[in-house]
Structure formats: structure tokens, C-alpha cells
Design a protein around this motif. Structure first.
Motif, PDB file in Angstrom:
ATOM      1  N   PHE A   1       0.205  10.728 -31.914  1.00 24.64           N
ATOM      2  CA  PHE A   1       1.246   9.833 -31.280  1.00 24.64           C
ATOM      3  C   PHE A   1       2.270   9.424 -32.333  1.00 24.64           C
ATOM      4  O   PHE A   1       1.962   9.257 -33.631  1.00 24.64           O
ATOM      5  CB  PHE A   1       0.628   8.550 -30.788  1.00 24.64           C
ATOM      6  N   GLY A   2       3.491   9.266 -31.542  1.00 24.07           N
ATOM      7  CA  GLY A   2       4.490   8.750 -32.474  1.00 24.07           C
ATOM      8  C   GLY A   2       5.498   8.053 -31.672  1.00 24.07           C
ATOM      9  O   GLY A   2       5.390   7.718 -30.535  1.00 24.07           O
ATOM     10  N   TYR A   3       6.855   7.493 -32.330  1.00 24.65           N
ATOM     11  CA  TYR A   3       7.392   6.651 -31.645  1.00 24.65           C
ATOM     12  C   TYR A   3       9.046   7.065 -32.039  1.00 24.65           C
ATOM     13  O   TYR A   3       9.473   7.601 -32.902  1.00 24.65           O
ATOM     14  CB  TYR A   3       7.288   5.232 -32.114  1.00 24.65           C
ATOM     15  N   ILE A   4       9.780   6.906 -30.904  1.00 21.79           N
ATOM     16  CA  ILE A   4      11.364   7.026 -31.118  1.00 21.79           C
ATOM     17  C   ILE A   4      11.711   5.585 -30.665  1.00 21.79           C
ATOM     18  O   ILE A   4      11.892   5.511 -29.631  1.00 21.79           O
ATOM     19  CB  ILE A   4      11.772   8.056 -30.349  1.00 21.79           C
ATOM     20  N   TRP A   5      12.450   4.998 -31.686  1.00 24.53           N
ATOM     21  CA  TRP A   5      13.249   3.646 -31.358  1.00 24.53           C
ATOM     22  C   TRP A   5      14.350   3.555 -30.811  1.00 24.53           C
ATOM     23  O   TRP A   5      15.081   4.376 -31.346  1.00 24.53           O
ATOM     24  CB  TRP A   5      12.805   2.614 -32.584  1.00 24.53           C
ATOM     25  N   LEU A   6      14.626   2.855 -29.725  1.00 24.85           N
ATOM     26  CA  LEU A   6      16.002   2.774 -29.252  1.00 24.85           C
ATOM     27  C   LEU A   6      16.510   1.460 -29.642  1.00 24.85           C
ATOM     28  O   LEU A   6      16.037   0.706 -29.936  1.00 24.85           O
ATOM     29  CB  LEU A   6      15.907   3.212 -27.718  1.00 24.85           C
ATOM     30  N   PRO A   7      18.049   1.655 -29.578  1.00 24.58           N
ATOM     31  CA  PRO A   7      18.915   0.361 -29.702  1.00 24.58           C
ATOM     32  C   PRO A   7      18.294  -0.784 -28.797  1.00 24.58           C
ATOM     33  O   PRO A   7      18.020  -0.644 -27.742  1.00 24.58           O
ATOM     34  CB  PRO A   7      20.203   0.684 -29.444  1.00 24.58           C
ATOM     35  N   GLU A   8      18.115  -1.992 -29.496  1.00 26.38           N
ATOM     36  CA  GLU A   8      17.704  -3.328 -28.732  1.00 26.38           C
ATOM     37  C   GLU A   8      18.509  -3.493 -27.331  1.00 26.38           C
ATOM     38  O   GLU A   8      17.968  -4.090 -26.518  1.00 26.38           O
ATOM     39  CB  GLU A   8      17.621  -4.487 -29.614  1.00 26.38           C
ATOM     40  N   SER A   9      19.661  -3.031 -27.495  1.00 24.30           N
ATOM     41  CA  SER A   9      20.534  -3.623 -26.310  1.00 24.30           C
ATOM     42  C   SER A   9      20.465  -2.494 -25.082  1.00 24.30           C
ATOM     43  O   SER A   9      20.866  -2.760 -23.909  1.00 24.30           O
ATOM     44  CB  SER A   9      21.947  -3.559 -26.653  1.00 24.30           C
ATOM     45  N   TRP A  10      19.669  -1.610 -25.321  1.00 25.96           N
ATOM     46  CA  TRP A  10      19.490  -0.372 -24.211  1.00 25.96           C
ATOM     47  C   TRP A  10      18.333  -0.931 -23.289  1.00 25.96           C
ATOM     48  O   TRP A  10      17.200  -0.926 -23.502  1.00 25.96           O
ATOM     49  CB  TRP A  10      19.053   0.951 -24.939  1.00 25.96           C
ATOM     50  N   LYS A  11      18.735  -0.839 -21.777  1.00 22.38           N
ATOM     51  CA  LYS A  11      17.599  -0.908 -21.004  1.00 22.38           C
ATOM     52  C   LYS A  11      17.381   0.429 -20.544  1.00 22.38           C
ATOM     53  O   LYS A  11      18.222   1.137 -19.838  1.00 22.38           O
ATOM     54  CB  LYS A  11      18.084  -1.778 -19.743  1.00 22.38           C
ATOM     55  N   VAL A  12      16.084   1.012 -20.742  1.00 24.17           N
ATOM     56  CA  VAL A  12      15.962   2.607 -20.419  1.00 24.17           C
ATOM     57  C   VAL A  12      14.938   2.639 -19.494  1.00 24.17           C
ATOM     58  O   VAL A  12      13.752   1.872 -19.594  1.00 24.17           O
ATOM     59  CB  VAL A  12      15.614   3.146 -21.736  1.00 24.17           C
ATOM     60  N   GLU A  13      15.113   3.367 -18.257  1.00 21.06           N
ATOM     61  CA  GLU A  13      14.020   3.532 -17.233  1.00 21.06           C
ATOM     62  C   GLU A  13      13.302   4.647 -17.245  1.00 21.06           C
ATOM     63  O   GLU A  13      12.343   5.039 -16.510  1.00 21.06           O
ATOM     64  CB  GLU A  13      14.422   2.749 -16.092  1.00 21.06           C
ATOM     65  N   GLN A  14      13.920   5.917 -17.772  1.00 18.86           N
ATOM     66  CA  GLN A  14      13.528   7.014 -17.916  1.00 18.86           C
ATOM     67  C   GLN A  14      13.920   7.933 -19.028  1.00 18.86           C
ATOM     68  O   GLN A  14      15.027   7.704 -19.709  1.00 18.86           O
ATOM     69  CB  GLN A  14      14.166   7.650 -16.509  1.00 18.86           C
ATOM     70  N   VAL A  15      12.824   8.929 -19.257  1.00 13.96           N
ATOM     71  CA  VAL A  15      13.495  10.025 -20.285  1.00 13.96           C
ATOM     72  C   VAL A  15      13.185  11.253 -19.496  1.00 13.96           C
ATOM     73  O   VAL A  15      12.435  11.630 -18.840  1.00 13.96           O
ATOM     74  CB  VAL A  15      12.242   9.694 -21.514  1.00 13.96           C
ATOM     75  N   THR A  16      14.081  12.137 -20.024  1.00 14.35           N
ATOM     76  CA  THR A  16      14.156  13.474 -19.274  1.00 14.35           C
ATOM     77  C   THR A  16      14.863  14.230 -20.146  1.00 14.35           C
ATOM     78  O   THR A  16      15.092  14.027 -21.275  1.00 14.35           O
ATOM     79  CB  THR A  16      15.136  13.152 -17.972  1.00 14.35           C
ATOM     80  N   THR A  17      15.367  15.444 -19.687  1.00 13.35           N
ATOM     81  CA  THR A  17      16.165  16.515 -20.582  1.00 13.35           C
ATOM     82  C   THR A  17      17.603  16.667 -19.925  1.00 13.35           C
ATOM     83  O   THR A  17      17.454  17.030 -18.689  1.00 13.35           O
ATOM     84  CB  THR A  17      15.321  17.920 -20.867  1.00 13.35           C
ATOM     85  N   ILE A  18      18.543  16.844 -20.606  1.00 11.27           N
ATOM     86  CA  ILE A  18      20.054  17.146 -20.134  1.00 11.27           C
ATOM     87  C   ILE A  18      20.480  18.158 -21.056  1.00 11.27           C
ATOM     88  O   ILE A  18      20.504  17.877 -22.299  1.00 11.27           O
ATOM     89  CB  ILE A  18      20.880  15.978 -19.903  1.00 11.27           C
ATOM     90  N   ASN A  19      20.782  19.282 -20.606  1.00  8.18           N
ATOM     91  CA  ASN A  19      21.718  20.256 -21.579  1.00  8.18           C
ATOM     92  C   ASN A  19      20.792  20.757 -22.824  1.00  8.18           C
ATOM     93  O   ASN A  19      21.247  20.760 -23.748  1.00  8.18           O
ATOM     94  CB  ASN A  19      23.001  19.810 -21.816  1.00  8.18           C
ATOM     95  N   GLY A  20      19.461  20.978 -22.694  1.00  6.84           N
ATOM     96  CA  GLY A  20      18.591  21.296 -23.356  1.00  6.84           C
ATOM     97  C   GLY A  20      18.257  20.363 -24.611  1.00  6.84           C
ATOM     98  O   GLY A  20      17.803  20.705 -25.535  1.00  6.84           O
ATOM     99  N   CYS A  21      18.506  18.971 -24.247  1.00  5.98           N
ATOM    100  CA  CYS A  21      18.273  17.913 -25.266  1.00  5.98           C
ATOM    101  C   CYS A  21      17.437  16.720 -24.596  1.00  5.98           C
ATOM    102  O   CYS A  21      17.597  16.402 -23.361  1.00  5.98           O
ATOM    103  CB  CYS A  21      19.728  17.165 -25.664  1.00  5.98           C
ATOM    104  N   LEU A  22      16.992  16.022 -25.248  1.00  9.90           N
ATOM    105  CA  LEU A  22      16.188  14.732 -24.995  1.00  9.90           C
ATOM    106  C   LEU A  22      17.286  13.790 -24.367  1.00  9.90           C
ATOM    107  O   LEU A  22      18.319  13.467 -25.069  1.00  9.90           O
ATOM    108  CB  LEU A  22      15.372  14.149 -25.927  1.00  9.90           C
ATOM    109  N   ALA A  23      17.171  13.205 -23.320  1.00 14.23           N
ATOM    110  CA  ALA A  23      18.124  12.200 -22.671  1.00 14.23           C
ATOM    111  C   ALA A  23      17.485  10.928 -22.273  1.00 14.23           C
ATOM    112  O   ALA A  23      15.892  11.080 -21.874  1.00 14.23           O
ATOM    113  CB  ALA A  23      18.915  12.855 -21.628  1.00 14.23           C
ATOM    114  N   VAL A  24      17.840   9.885 -21.945  1.00 12.13           N
ATOM    115  CA  VAL A  24      17.721   8.676 -21.315  1.00 12.13           C
ATOM    116  C   VAL A  24      18.471   8.320 -20.193  1.00 12.13           C
ATOM    117  O   VAL A  24      19.586   8.391 -20.521  1.00 12.13           O
ATOM    118  CB  VAL A  24      17.173   7.702 -22.343  1.00 12.13           C
ATOM    119  N   VAL A  25      17.743   7.577 -19.382  1.00 10.49           N
ATOM    120  CA  VAL A  25      18.798   7.132 -18.232  1.00 10.49           C
ATOM    121  C   VAL A  25      18.627   5.513 -18.179  1.00 10.49           C
ATOM    122  O   VAL A  25      17.641   4.943 -18.216  1.00 10.49           O
ATOM    123  CB  VAL A  25      18.168   7.661 -16.833  1.00 10.49           C
TER     124      VAL A  25
END
Length: 370
Positions: free
Chosen positions: A237-261
Motif C-alpha cells: 500500500f502507498g499514499y499520494i497526498w493531495l493539497p489540503e484545500s482540495w475536495k476530491v470525490e473521485q480518482v480516474t484517468t484522463i488523457n493517459g494520466c491519473l486524474a481527480v474530480v
């Protein structure tokens, strides 16, 4: 020798055929029945199928009464979503999956190489839509069979040539992995942080051999959102920390890259929208970049089935196709009585045809509006 050459040439032809055709050709003789079920042929056919443009599979839960719900799936090419709001899909038959009890509680966990991973509160099923074969995954111990209380992910490990389901409990510090090869579960070291119920029920995004869940926890001294990862090859298991101000409800892929919504509600303007952010360099948290803003899309599941500029956003209330290049949005409406919609990318394959425990499953239906 000439017969061997002829058979090898036939195999190359069969490799290019769709799964349904290959299933029919197995009845040619005992030789072809065995040859077309051999591990070598199944492997080569999967490799060829993986090079085909992915399609979109849509799950429709239809019904008005609790015991009359129907779980129906349709398959669509990348540029053809012929939705008719009154009569369903013109010219495209559906396949009914027999979730006899409470299909509304069922969810699509993921799609990989022709296998759909489905679950309800008590069971997980692997289902090949193309060849109508399903395999019910063995249960965990009785105390851990409620799959509504775990984060689930489904993916493929090319190193072991195996399909895995990962279950991480958010009530206890425990995690398990299922192997299709051995048809069994085994315990794995859990992540150090206990998962939160609100996020972990979201589907995992399978990308680069790694499962990704959105979750939340403490970063230094503040509660923040992060991406929990699990590498199917290393079982770490690992972790990718996000900026504290982000509200994120989904992780997906866009244009061949990891993406968050990130959904946003502007109280002053009374408008809803979602930011799409991509990690241009995987693993580099400094490479996050705001890609675009989806106006009018809030609280919907977003994914990109094909790298052609189109983004699919869907929920129970409706769906949209948004082209990031032309900025044009097309609305997709579903037929009367459709009370739940799920979408996934899908590549046809022969997986599960060689599994002894797998059974035939899936009835073709042509009308499901009533």
C-alpha cells in the motif's frame, strides 16, 4: 507438416475473431475444442483483444417495484451511443444479469480484459459479458462477508498473469486479496491508516498496475484527502497526498494520466461545477495541473473511455458527453424506469471460458422499458 502449418494458420485467423465466434468454432472437433481452450491460445487472444479500441458498457437498473428490478447491460462502440429516451437503445440488445434480489444494492467494482467485477452486500461475482460466463468468488470468513463495509478494487497483474480483487476493511485494520488463479483469498498487511466510510465505498481506479482509492486522513496536523494506492505486483500500500484545500470525490484517468474530480458549489452564484485535475508525471505531486472545468456537472462519476477528447459523466439522474476540444456537451437520457446507471470501459475477451467453476449467465433482451 502441411497439416500443422494449416492448423497454425487457422489459429492466427481464430485469434482475430470475436469471442462469440470462437465459442461456436469449438464445436468443429475435439482437437479444436482443446486448442481453442488452451492457455497459449487464450493468452494470444487476450493480447490481440487488448489492442482493440475499448468500448463502453452501460449498466441499467430498470424497475419500479422492489421485486421487479432488472439489471441490464448494453455494449457500445466509442463513437456510437444511440440513446433513445422512450424505447431504450435502437438496434442494440441488452444482456440481463440475474441479480434476483435487490439489484439496486449491486455495484460495478471494475472492468479489466473482458471481466466485470460486480458486488452486492454479501457476494462478489466475476462476469464475462462477451461469452456470458460468471464465477462467484468464494466468501471471506463470516465476519467479513459484508462487502458494503470494505473498499474494493479489481485489476490484472501482468507479472503473475493473474486477476486480483483487493478488499480493505474500514471497520478493522485488515486487508485481503483474491487470486483468480488459485480461486482463493489471502490476508495481506493493511494500510497504516484506517479508512473512512465516506470515501472508501468509491470504486478504485486501476492504472499502471496499481489500484487507487480516494480516502481521507491526517497529513501532519490536518485532516485532508489523499489517494490510497495498492500495487498488485508488490502487494504494498502507498499514499499520494493531495493539497489540503482540495475536495476530491473521485480518482480516474484522463488523457493517459491519473486524474481527480473536485466538485465545487458556488453559493454566491448558485452554480455547480467540477474541476478536473491531472497528474502529468505519475508519482510527482508537484505535477498536478488543472485541466478544465465541467460546468453543470456536480456529484457525477466522470471517466474518459477513449483518448479522443470525450469525457463521460453520469449519475442516476442523467448522463453527459463532454468534448474537451470542442467544449460541446451532449445530454444522454435513459428510458422510463431506469433508476440507476453505471458505466465502464470494456474490451471483449474469452476470460473465464476455461474455469471449471464458471457457469453460463446472461439472457439477451430486446425490450426492457416496462
Amino acid at each position: 507438416m502441411s497439416n500443422d502449418v494449416c492448423n497454425d494458420l487457422m489459429v492466427e485467423i481464430f485469434e482475430r475473431l470475436p469471442p462469440k465466434s470462437i465459442i461456436r468454432f469449438r464445436s468443429l472437433s475435439k482437437y479444436w475444442h482443446a486448442r481453442l481452450l488452451s492457455p497459449e491460445f487464450l493468452h494470444l487472444h487476450r493480447l490481440r483483444c487488448s489492442k482493440n479500441p475499448p468500448k463502453v458498457i452501460i449498466r441499467h437498473v430498470i424497475g419500479g417495484k422492489i421485486h421487479e428490478y432488472r439489471d441490464i447491460y448494453t455494449l457500445h462502440s466509442r463513437d456510437h451511443l444511440p440513446l433513445d429516451p422512450d424505447s431504450g437503445f435502437v438496434g442494440i440488445p441488452g444482456v440481463e444479469f440475474p441479480y434476483y434480489l435487490y439489484p439496486l444494492r449491486g455495484l460495478v467494482i471494475g472492468s479489466c480484459n473482458g471481466i466485470l467485477c460486480l458486488r452486492n452486500n454479501t457476494s462478489i461475482t466475476l462476469w464475462n459479458f462477451s461469452v456470458r460466463r460468471k464465477l462467484i468468488v468464494p466468501r471471506l470468513s463470516p465476519s467479513k462477508t459484508n462487502f458494503s463495509k470494505v473498499a474494493l478494487g479489481f485489476g490484472f497483474d501482468p507479472i503473475t498473469d493473474d486477476y486480483n480483487i483487493v478488499a480493505v476493511s474500514y471497520n478493522t485494520s485488515s486487508a485481503f486479496i483474491y487470486s483468480l488463479k488459485t480461486d482463493s483469498w489471502s490476508a495481506i498487511p493493511p494500510p497504516f491508516a484506517r479508512l473512512s466510510n465516506s470515501y472508501s465505498t468509491k470504486n478504485a481506479c486501476f492504472f499502471k498496475g496499481i489500484l487507487h482509492w480516494v480516502d481521507s486522513g491526517y497529513s501532519t496536523t490536518r485532516w485532508t484527502t489523499f489517494i490510497l494506492t495498492f500495487n498488485l505486483s508488490s502487494h504494498v500500500f502507498g499514499y499520494i497526498w493531495l493539497p489540503e484545500s482540495w475536495k476530491v470525490e473521485q480518482v480516474t484517468t484522463i488523457n493517459g494520466c491519473l486524474a481527480v474530480v473536485s466538485p465545487v458549489y458556488d453559493q454566491f452564484l448558485e452554480k455547480r461545477y467540477s474541476w478536473i485535475r491531472v497528474m502529468k508525471e505519475y508519482g510527482n505531486t508537484e505535477s498536478w495541473s488543472a485541466l478544465f472545468k465541467l460546468k453543470g456537472i456536480y456529484g457525477m462519476t466522470v471517466f474518459q473511455p477513449i483518448i479522443n477528447g470525450d469525457i463521460l459523466a453520469y449519475s442516476q439522474n442523467g448522463s453527459k458527453v463532454y468534448n474537451t476540444q470542442t467544449k460541446v456537451t451532449n445530454f444522454l437520457r435513459f428510458g422510463f424506469g431506469c433508476c440507476r446507471v453505471d458505466m465502464e470501459t470494456y474490451v471483449e475477451s474469452l476470460k473465464l471460458v476455461d474455469k471449471e467453476r464458471a457457469t453460463t449467465c446472461g439472457k439477451t433482451v430486446y425490450s426492457w422499458t416496462k
